[in-house]
Design a protein around this motif. Structure first.
Motif, mmCIF file in Angstrom:
data_model
loop_
_atom_site.group_PDB
_atom_site.id
_atom_site.type_symbol
_atom_site.label_atom_id
_atom_site.label_comp_id
_atom_site.label_asym_id
_atom_site.label_seq_id
_atom_site.Cartn_x
_atom_site.Cartn_y
_atom_site.Cartn_z
ATOM 1 N N UNK A 1 28.166 42.162 46.276
ATOM 2 C CA UNK A 1 28.315 41.781 47.693
ATOM 3 C C UNK A 1 29.751 41.360 48.031
ATOM 4 N N UNK A 2 30.723 42.031 47.424
ATOM 5 C CA UNK A 2 32.127 41.711 47.679
ATOM 6 C C UNK A 2 32.785 42.783 48.545
ATOM 7 N N UNK B 1 44.148 39.049 39.719
ATOM 8 C CA UNK B 1 44.833 38.160 40.649
ATOM 9 C C UNK B 1 44.510 36.682 40.430
ATOM 10 N N UNK B 2 43.616 36.372 39.477
ATOM 11 C CA UNK B 2 43.325 34.983 39.158
ATOM 12 C C UNK B 2 42.151 34.397 39.902
ATOM 13 N N UNK B 3 41.317 35.243 40.504
ATOM 14 C CA UNK B 3 40.206 34.781 41.323
ATOM 15 C C UNK B 3 38.906 35.420 40.833
ATOM 16 N N UNK B 4 37.856 34.621 40.676
ATOM 17 C CA UNK B 4 36.523 35.104 40.306
ATOM 18 C C UNK B 4 35.556 34.742 41.419
ATOM 19 N N UNK B 5 34.907 35.744 42.005
ATOM 20 C CA UNK B 5 33.935 35.536 43.076
ATOM 21 C C UNK B 5 32.637 36.242 42.679
ATOM 22 N N UNK C 1 38.552 39.574 40.310
ATOM 23 C CA UNK C 1 39.169 40.433 41.320
ATOM 24 C C UNK C 1 40.442 41.052 40.746
ATOM 25 N N UNK C 2 40.523 42.375 40.819
ATOM 26 C CA UNK C 2 41.644 43.118 40.249
ATOM 27 C C UNK C 2 42.356 43.926 41.327
ATOM 28 N N UNK C 3 43.626 44.209 41.079
ATOM 29 C CA UNK C 3 44.466 44.991 41.987
ATOM 30 C C UNK C 3 45.161 46.077 41.165
ATOM 31 N N UNK C 4 44.876 47.333 41.487
ATOM 32 C CA UNK C 4 45.463 48.474 40.785
ATOM 33 C C UNK C 4 46.235 49.300 41.801
ATOM 34 N N UNK C 5 47.501 49.596 41.523
ATOM 35 C CA UNK C 5 48.298 50.293 42.520
ATOM 36 C C UNK C 5 49.402 51.144 41.944
#
Length: 409
Positions: free
Chosen positions: A383-384, A339-343, A348-352
């Motif tokens: 810790x996410x 999704x373009x975000x690193x924390x 951060x990934x989205x699988x669906x």
């Protein structure tokens, strides 16, 4: 047709009345919030695969598609979303009802036009750190709401029978409000900080679609679209107050320049028009510059977005007179997104996965679409928060011929 539009407008108002908070994700704290629009429901239930030059369904992913419309198409969609948010030690449930899109497509010979309203992103989170049981400890609460929407106008042109081109212009606008409250156990008065950002800016996209018959009734479908990087202006205000103090302090207003990155989408498919399709889409987007003064953090950075999707549909017999079930379109798809975000050094990934059906309205080319999407976003590592979601979607697509002079008076 006018009656159908009025009914849909009422449905839209119902969606909007529930859609004040379009997400419940803590990841919407960052940037301008969660990306909302994933395509019309017909394409979304194929995980975003949108490669066919459809004559009765709007494809809002590529403006070149408008040139293939044969009938005026009015479409509106919404979603009831549920999610289970969990960390390594806790879990919470959330649900919301959202408005997804409202659009109209109009055929004009070799040209086709479309305009509408689409939510681009949503902010909606409540993050609490409760230490009220410990004397002298600090407790805090973060709340955010709002998002960015766009109105767009697109025009497509059919160069040849099989080749379309198109262009799309968008005006992005919205408001994001965040509230931070802190209190110390044993101290009477806490403090609150309210940040408000008014966001606006223009954007442009271009696209092309090409199809070619490769064997008997089988055709190869292709789609290519590109969105140019664009600027967003964020006009910001900040107010700090102490509980019980009637005179809050307002900081001088300021402006932040944000940047939406460029985006490239490529799709290929193989199938028989109005019968079956198997396709794949790849989307790549730059990192952009979306951090504002109130949501930047040392443990957060932005990376390039990417999405890989495969999906398709099957329609047993679209013109069957004896079997209604044979005229139902069945859709399915799989997706993988960064999704373009690193924390905390975690991408951060989205699988669906998605499933859906298009139910024809008897006596017309109109249809009602149902869909279900389920998947996982984020992780409990580092810790996410991991979000396990199930989304139930509904859309209406009304098709009719407008601007046709009657032969009978």
């Amino acid at each position: 047709m006018i009656k159908k539009v009025l009914i849909s407008a009422c449905l839209l108002i119902s969606f909007v009345s529930f859609a004040q908070q379009g997400t419940a994700s803590p990841y919407s704290f960052f940037g301008i919030g969660d990306a909302r629009f994933k395509g019309t429901l017909e394409n979304r239930m194929m995980a975003g695969v949108a490669v066919e030059q459809d004559s009765i369904h709007l494809n809002l992913e590529n403006p070149a598609s408008y040139a293939s419309l044969m009938q005026t198409t009015f479409t509106v969609g919404g979603t009831f979303a549920t999610s289970n948010l969990k960390t390594s030690s806790q879990s919470e449930k959330a649900q919301r009802t959202t408005f997804d899109y409202l659009a109209l497509g109009i055929p004009m010979g070799k040209f086709g036009a479309s305009f509408g309203l689409i939510p681009v992103s949503s902010v909606g989170y409540k993050i609490r750190n409760d230490n009220s049981a410990t004397e002298g400890a600090t407790s805090s609460q973060l709340d955010g709401k709002g998002g960015v929407n766009k109105v767009y106008f697109g025009l497509g042109y059919k160069i040849t029978k099989n080749w379309n081109i198109g262009v799309d212009a968008q005006y992005n606008f919205g408001k994001i409000t965040t509230t931070s409250v802190e209190g110390i156990t044993g101290v009477d008065n806490g403090t609150a900080e309210v940040n408000t950002s008014e966001i606006s800016g223009m954007g442009f996209s271009i696209g092309t679609m090409y199809q070619k018959k490769v064997y008997k009734k089988m055709s190869l479908f292709s789609s290519l679209s590109y969105s140019f990087a664009s600027n967003l202006s964020s006009d910001n205000t900040r107010v700090i107050s102490v509980q019980g103090d009637p005179d809050p302090y307002a900081y001088p207003a300021n402006s932040t320049d944000l940047k939406l990155p460029n985006k490239l989408s490529i799709g290929l498919g193989l199938g028989e028009a109005r019968k079956w399709l198997v396709g794949a889409n790849m989307t790549f987007q730059g990192a952009g510059q979306l951090a504002n003064y109130y949501n930047s953090a040392e443990n957060v950075s932005y990376e390039s977005y990417s999405k890989y999707a495969v999906g398709g549909y099957y329609l047993p017999n679209y013109n069957s007179f004896t079997s209604y079930m044979s005229r139902i379109t069945y859709r399915a798809g799989l997706k993988y997104e960064k999704i373009g975000l690193i924390v905390n050094n975690e991408s951060i990934k989205d699988i669906g996965m998605s499933l859906g059906a298009g139910i024809p309205i008897p006596g017309s080319f109109s249809n009602v679409n149902f869909g279900i999407e389920f998947g996982k976003r984020g992780t409990v590592s580092s810790n996410l928060v991991q979000e396990n979601y199930v989304n139930f979607s509904l859309s209406f697509s009304f098709n009719d011929k407008w601007f046709v002079k009657s032969k009978f008076q």
